[in-house]
Structure formats: C-alpha cells, structure tokens
Design a protein around this motif. Structure first.
Motif, PDB file in Angstrom:
ATOM      1  N   ARG A  31      30.393 -13.429  84.131  1.00  0.00           N
ATOM      2  CA  ARG A  31      30.577 -12.906  85.486  1.00  0.00           C
ATOM      3  C   ARG A  31      30.295 -13.955  86.554  1.00  0.00           C
ATOM      4  O   ARG A  31      30.852 -13.913  87.636  1.00  0.00           O
ATOM      5  CB  ARG A  31      29.695 -11.686  85.687  1.00  0.00           C
ATOM      6  N   LYS A  32      29.410 -14.877  86.231  1.00  0.00           N
ATOM      7  CA  LYS A  32      29.077 -15.942  87.180  1.00  0.00           C
ATOM      8  C   LYS A  32      28.370 -17.041  86.409  1.00  0.00           C
ATOM      9  O   LYS A  32      27.635 -16.783  85.461  1.00  0.00           O
ATOM     10  CB  LYS A  32      28.150 -15.411  88.282  1.00  0.00           C
ATOM     11  N   ILE A  42      23.697 -18.375  83.706  1.00  0.00           N
ATOM     12  CA  ILE A  42      24.942 -17.739  83.276  1.00  0.00           C
ATOM     13  C   ILE A  42      24.742 -16.235  83.313  1.00  0.00           C
ATOM     14  O   ILE A  42      23.880 -15.696  82.614  1.00  0.00           O
ATOM     15  CB  ILE A  42      25.335 -18.181  81.848  1.00  0.00           C
ATOM     16  N   THR A  43      25.539 -15.554  84.120  1.00  0.00           N
ATOM     17  CA  THR A  43      25.475 -14.094  84.207  1.00  0.00           C
ATOM     18  C   THR A  43      26.607 -13.529  83.369  1.00  0.00           C
ATOM     19  O   THR A  43      27.776 -13.874  83.567  1.00  0.00           O
ATOM     20  CB  THR A  43      25.612 -13.622  85.665  1.00  0.00           C
ATOM     21  N   LEU A  44      26.234 -12.680  82.406  1.00  0.00           N
ATOM     22  CA  LEU A  44      27.204 -12.069  81.493  1.00  0.00           C
ATOM     23  C   LEU A  44      27.001 -10.565  81.480  1.00  0.00           C
ATOM     24  O   LEU A  44      25.961 -10.064  81.895  1.00  0.00           O
ATOM     25  CB  LEU A  44      26.991 -12.583  80.062  1.00  0.00           C
ATOM     26  N   GLY A  45      27.977  -9.869  80.939  1.00  0.00           N
ATOM     27  CA  GLY A  45      27.832  -8.432  80.757  1.00  0.00           C
ATOM     28  C   GLY A  45      28.941  -7.891  79.899  1.00  0.00           C
ATOM     29  O   GLY A  45      29.975  -8.532  79.703  1.00  0.00           O
ATOM     30  N   GLY A  51      27.941  -2.602  85.925  1.00  0.00           N
ATOM     31  CA  GLY A  51      26.765  -2.605  86.787  1.00  0.00           C
ATOM     32  C   GLY A  51      25.522  -3.194  86.154  1.00  0.00           C
ATOM     33  O   GLY A  51      24.478  -3.273  86.799  1.00  0.00           O
ATOM     34  N   THR A  52      25.609  -3.614  84.907  1.00  0.00           N
ATOM     35  CA  THR A  52      24.446  -4.170  84.209  1.00  0.00           C
ATOM     36  C   THR A  52      24.791  -5.570  83.709  1.00  0.00           C
ATOM     37  O   THR A  52      25.801  -5.750  83.045  1.00  0.00           O
ATOM     38  CB  THR A  52      24.038  -3.278  83.015  1.00  0.00           C
ATOM     39  N   SER A  53      23.932  -6.521  84.032  1.00  0.00           N
ATOM     40  CA  SER A  53      24.191  -7.910  83.644  1.00  0.00           C
ATOM     41  C   SER A  53      22.996  -8.513  82.939  1.00  0.00           C
ATOM     42  O   SER A  53      21.848  -8.134  83.161  1.00  0.00           O
ATOM     43  CB  SER A  53      24.501  -8.761  84.880  1.00  0.00           C
TER      44      SER A  53
END
Length: 136
Positions: A31-32, A42-45, A51-53
């Motif tokens: 996600r980012k 590192i933002t993942l989901g 809505g949850t990462s």
C-alpha cells in the motif's frame, strides 16, 4: 467506544525478503513504501481488508534506543522472540501447504491446541513469529 485496528507494526531487516514473504507468498498488497537511506517502511495489507494494514519497519530507526538495545532487539529478532503476529484462515491445511511449498521457516505444523484453537506457526524472514489460526 468505536475502535478498530488500523495499523500493526513488525520489524524487518531485509526489504526484498520481507516483500517476497508478505507480498509474494502471503498475497498481501503493498500500500505504501517509504525509504530513507538504507531503511524501508513498508505498509501492506490483505486486499479484502482495506482498513487494516501491517507496517514493516526498520527496528533500528528509533532515535530513542541505545546501541545496547539495538543489539538486544537484533538478537531477539534472530531467535523469533521479539515480535509476533496472528493471522486467521478458514483452511489451515491449504495455507500451511502453501507456506511450506513457498519455503517458509516452519516452527509448528498444524495442531489442535489444548485451549481449543487449531493453528500452525512459521517465522518471517526477520524472525518474527507468525501464528495462523483456523477460523471457520
């Protein structure tokens, strides 16, 4: 109160290995990603949970920790005792088979726990314990 979990954080020490595990093996979407020098956040989901990462962060980035604390964190990560995440799946056997085939470090094969949960455990590339509960 009306609260939800928005972000959870786990340390990582190898960007490429983390992406191979969380994105390529577990199927999470990136996600980012923010880089600074040789550190990456590192933002993942999971695509079904927008809505949850999960944020993978460099453990040494906090300026408030000492060199000794960094050493202890590194040792604990290597042993798999620093951080943990619990995931859930309706099909534990298929999930475990995919993790095993994908080369994940197996800690515990699927088992019925005495406290009523069937689960397994693997370690991510940074050593974090990932437990996976079967939820139907």
């Amino acid at each position: 109160m009306n609260l939800t979990i928005h972000n959870a954080f786990l340390p990582h020490d190898d960007r490429d290995a983390a992406l191979a595990f969380y994105r390529d093996l577990l199927g999470f979407e990136v996600r980012k990603e923010v880089g600074y020098n040789d550190m990456y956040w590192i933002t993942l989901g999971h695509p079904a949970q927008p809505g949850t990462s999960l944020v993978l962060n460099p453990p040494a980035a906090d300026p408030g920790i000492t060199d000794e604390e960094r050493r202890v964190i590194s040792e604990m990560m290597a042993k798999g005792t620093f951080a943990m995440l619990t995931l859930a799946t309706p099909d534990l056997d298929a999930t475990f088979a995919a993790l095993e085939a994908g080369g994940a470090e197996i800690v515990q094969e699927p088992i019925e726990q005495p406290y009523g949960i069937r689960d397994c455990a693997v370690r991510d590339p940074a050593g974090n314990m990932i437990r996976i509960n079967e939820v139907r």
